[in-house]
Design a protein around this motif. Structure first.
Motif, PDB file in Angstrom:
ATOM      1  N   ILE A  59      -1.749   8.384  48.497  1.00  0.00           N
ATOM      2  CA  ILE A  59      -1.223   7.743  49.696  1.00  0.00           C
ATOM      3  C   ILE A  59       0.016   6.950  49.292  1.00  0.00           C
ATOM      4  CG2 ILE A  59      -3.482   7.593  50.808  1.00  0.00           C
ATOM      5  CD1 ILE A  59      -3.472   4.585  50.099  1.00  0.00           C
ATOM      6  N   SER A  60       0.814   6.600  50.262  1.00  0.00           N
ATOM      7  CA  SER A  60       2.007   5.796  50.009  1.00  0.00           C
ATOM      8  C   SER A  60       1.844   4.432  50.655  1.00  0.00           C
ATOM      9  CB  SER A  60       3.248   6.474  50.592  1.00  0.00           C
ATOM     10  OG  SER A  60       3.480   7.696  49.941  1.00  0.00           O
ATOM     11  N   ILE A  61       2.067   3.384  49.862  1.00  0.00           N
ATOM     12  CA  ILE A  61       2.038   2.024  50.375  1.00  0.00           C
ATOM     13  C   ILE A  61       3.392   1.398  50.044  1.00  0.00           C
ATOM     14  CG2 ILE A  61       0.947  -0.247  50.244  1.00  0.00           C
ATOM     15  CD1 ILE A  61      -1.616   1.118  49.372  1.00  0.00           C
ATOM     16  N   PRO A  62       4.091   0.878  51.038  1.00  0.00           N
ATOM     17  CA  PRO A  62       5.404   0.280  50.769  1.00  0.00           C
ATOM     18  C   PRO A  62       5.307  -0.916  49.826  1.00  0.00           C
ATOM     19  CG  PRO A  62       4.988   0.465  53.127  1.00  0.00           C
ATOM     20  CD  PRO A  62       3.719   0.816  52.436  1.00  0.00           C
ATOM     21  N   VAL A  63       6.289  -1.047  48.985  1.00  0.00           N
ATOM     22  CA  VAL A  63       6.366  -2.145  48.030  1.00  0.00           C
ATOM     23  C   VAL A  63       7.319  -3.192  48.590  1.00  0.00           C
ATOM     24  CG1 VAL A  63       7.121  -2.753  45.702  1.00  0.00           C
ATOM     25  CG2 VAL A  63       5.873  -0.643  46.077  1.00  0.00           C
ATOM     26  N   GLU A  64       6.892  -4.460  48.484  1.00  0.00           N
ATOM     27  CA  GLU A  64       7.726  -5.573  48.931  1.00  0.00           C
ATOM     28  C   GLU A  64       8.180  -6.376  47.724  1.00  0.00           C
ATOM     29  OE1 GLU A  64       5.760  -7.288  52.718  1.00  0.00           O
ATOM     30  OE2 GLU A  64       4.186  -6.334  51.529  1.00  0.00           O
ATOM     31  N   SER A  73       9.659  -9.774  41.565  1.00  0.00           N
ATOM     32  CA  SER A  73       8.368  -9.122  41.358  1.00  0.00           C
ATOM     33  C   SER A  73       8.094  -8.243  42.570  1.00  0.00           C
ATOM     34  CB  SER A  73       7.256 -10.165  41.201  1.00  0.00           C
ATOM     35  OG  SER A  73       7.385 -10.855  39.992  1.00  0.00           O
ATOM     36  N   TYR A  74       7.156  -7.319  42.413  1.00  0.00           N
ATOM     37  CA  TYR A  74       6.842  -6.362  43.472  1.00  0.00           C
ATOM     38  C   TYR A  74       5.376  -6.485  43.862  1.00  0.00           C
ATOM     39  CZ  TYR A  74      11.300  -4.486  42.004  1.00  0.00           C
ATOM     40  OH  TYR A  74      12.625  -4.351  41.696  1.00  0.00           O
ATOM     41  N   PHE A  75       5.117  -6.342  45.166  1.00  0.00           N
ATOM     42  CA  PHE A  75       3.778  -6.510  45.707  1.00  0.00           C
ATOM     43  C   PHE A  75       3.526  -5.457  46.775  1.00  0.00           C
ATOM     44  CE2 PHE A  75       5.551 -10.584  44.485  1.00  0.00           C
ATOM     45  CZ  PHE A  75       4.537 -11.140  43.716  1.00  0.00           C
ATOM     46  N   THR A  90       2.906  -5.080  59.278  1.00  0.00           N
ATOM     47  CA  THR A  90       2.850  -3.683  59.717  1.00  0.00           C
ATOM     48  C   THR A  90       4.188  -3.257  60.301  1.00  0.00           C
ATOM     49  OG1 THR A  90       0.461  -3.762  60.091  1.00  0.00           O
ATOM     50  CG2 THR A  90       1.692  -2.058  61.271  1.00  0.00           C
ATOM     51  N   ASN A  91       4.790  -4.099  61.148  1.00  0.00           N
ATOM     52  CA  ASN A  91       6.084  -3.760  61.753  1.00  0.00           C
ATOM     53  C   ASN A  91       7.199  -3.696  60.716  1.00  0.00           C
ATOM     54  OD1 ASN A  91       4.986  -3.579  64.310  1.00  0.00           O
ATOM     55  ND2 ASN A  91       5.427  -5.707  64.810  1.00  0.00           N
ATOM     56  N   THR A  92       7.161  -4.603  59.746  1.00  0.00           N
ATOM     57  CA  THR A  92       8.208  -4.650  58.729  1.00  0.00           C
ATOM     58  C   THR A  92       8.111  -3.475  57.767  1.00  0.00           C
ATOM     59  OG1 THR A  92       8.267  -7.052  58.837  1.00  0.00           O
ATOM     60  CG2 THR A  92       9.199  -6.051  56.869  1.00  0.00           C
ATOM     61  N   THR A  93       6.891  -3.169  57.305  1.00  0.00           N
ATOM     62  CA  THR A  93       6.715  -2.148  56.262  1.00  0.00           C
ATOM     63  C   THR A  93       6.416  -0.759  56.810  1.00  0.00           C
ATOM     64  OG1 THR A  93       4.334  -2.564  56.038  1.00  0.00           O
ATOM     65  CG2 THR A  93       5.836  -3.869  54.633  1.00  0.00           C
ATOM     66  N   LEU A 131      13.822 -13.770  50.424  1.00  0.00           N
ATOM     67  CA  LEU A 131      12.577 -13.204  49.908  1.00  0.00           C
ATOM     68  C   LEU A 131      11.549 -14.307  49.672  1.00  0.00           C
ATOM     69  CD1 LEU A 131      13.936 -10.669  47.247  1.00  0.00           C
ATOM     70  CD2 LEU A 131      13.041 -10.155  49.524  1.00  0.00           C
ATOM     71  N   PRO A 132      10.263 -13.981  49.851  1.00  0.00           N
ATOM     72  CA  PRO A 132       9.226 -14.973  49.589  1.00  0.00           C
ATOM     73  C   PRO A 132       9.127 -15.311  48.105  1.00  0.00           C
ATOM     74  CG  PRO A 132       8.256 -12.877  50.289  1.00  0.00           C
ATOM     75  CD  PRO A 132       9.735 -12.726  50.351  1.00  0.00           C
ATOM     76  N   VAL A 133       8.451 -16.404  47.815  1.00  0.00           N
ATOM     77  CA  VAL A 133       8.242 -16.858  46.441  1.00  0.00           C
ATOM     78  C   VAL A 133       6.736 -16.946  46.214  1.00  0.00           C
ATOM     79  CG1 VAL A 133       8.557 -18.762  44.818  1.00  0.00           C
ATOM     80  CG2 VAL A 133      10.414 -18.141  46.396  1.00  0.00           C
ATOM     81  N   ALA A 134       6.263 -16.437  45.089  1.00  0.00           N
ATOM     82  CA  ALA A 134       4.847 -16.538  44.718  1.00  0.00           C
ATOM     83  C   ALA A 134       4.723 -17.446  43.506  1.00  0.00           C
ATOM     84  CB  ALA A 134       4.282 -15.154  44.409  1.00  0.00           C
TER      85      ALA A 134
END
Length: 195
Positions: A59-64, A73-75, A90-93, A131-134
């Motif tokens: 399956i394909s899951i978009p990376v953010e 970093s990627y999530f 959901t709307n963004t990815t 971009l968000p920060v973790a």
């Protein structure tokens, strides 16, 4: 001569059997990759159709992207505890994120902190800002795939800048440049490696 004929028949049988196995495996993987499943159709049915439960399903899951300690970093995001966040991701990815309200019941100790910007510089992050920060990357102390969202708002929108770490955010907050509002929204967003 009889032994040669038997030997040739055995080799032919092995070649045919291997061809069948290779064909079945190939069609099973291709079916898993190209299948147009309805949203509610269980993935298990692909395994049954292709002849076994050990078939691979891709399956394909978009990376953010996001920042952790100054680095990109990627999530991936698969679940969220609030319906508004589920819709937003959901709307963004363009990937259907699951609504999982029980994520907000997880102990705070099992979460890491994620910071999303509600104003400031425009960008490719949540709410179309930076971009968000973790607070931690995979392998770091304090890493968890569960992110507790903190909303970050610049107090003076004329002076925002890119912040790339939790330390940057805490420093800007202590200087009165921004406000951090802690929420009880939790996202299941594991880190992934991009090679």
């Amino acid at each position: 001569m009889k032994q040669t004929i038997t030997y040739n028949k055995s080799i032919l049988a092995i070649v045919i059997a291997m061809s069948i196995v290779i064909t079945l495996l190939s069609s099973g993987v291709a079916h898993g990759q190209n299948s147009n499943l309805s949203q509610n159709e269980p993935l298990k049915s692909i395994a049954n159709e292709t002849g076994g439960s050990n078939d691979s399903i891709i399956i394909s899951i978009p990376v953010e992207k996001g920042y952790v300690n100054g680095n990109i970093s990627y999530f991936i995001s698969t679940d969220a505890s609030q319906e508004m966040i589920v819709s937003s991701i959901t709307n963004t990815t363009k990937f259907d994120v699951n609504y999982a309200p029980t994520l907000s019941n997880t102990p705070e100790l099992s979460r890491q902190q994620g910071f999303v910007f509600t104003n400031g510089l425009l960008g490719n992050g949540t709410f179309e800002h930076q971009l968000p920060v973790a607070s931690a990357a995979s392998g770091d102390e304090g890493y968890s795939p569960l992110f507790q969202i903190n909303y970050v708002k610049w107090n003076n929108e004329s002076q925002p800048r890119i912040l790339k770490s939790t330390a940057d955010i805490m420093d800007a907050q202590s200087q009165g440049e921004l406000t951090v509002e802690k929420s009880n929204v939790v996202i299941n967003s594991p880190a992934v490696m991009i090679k």
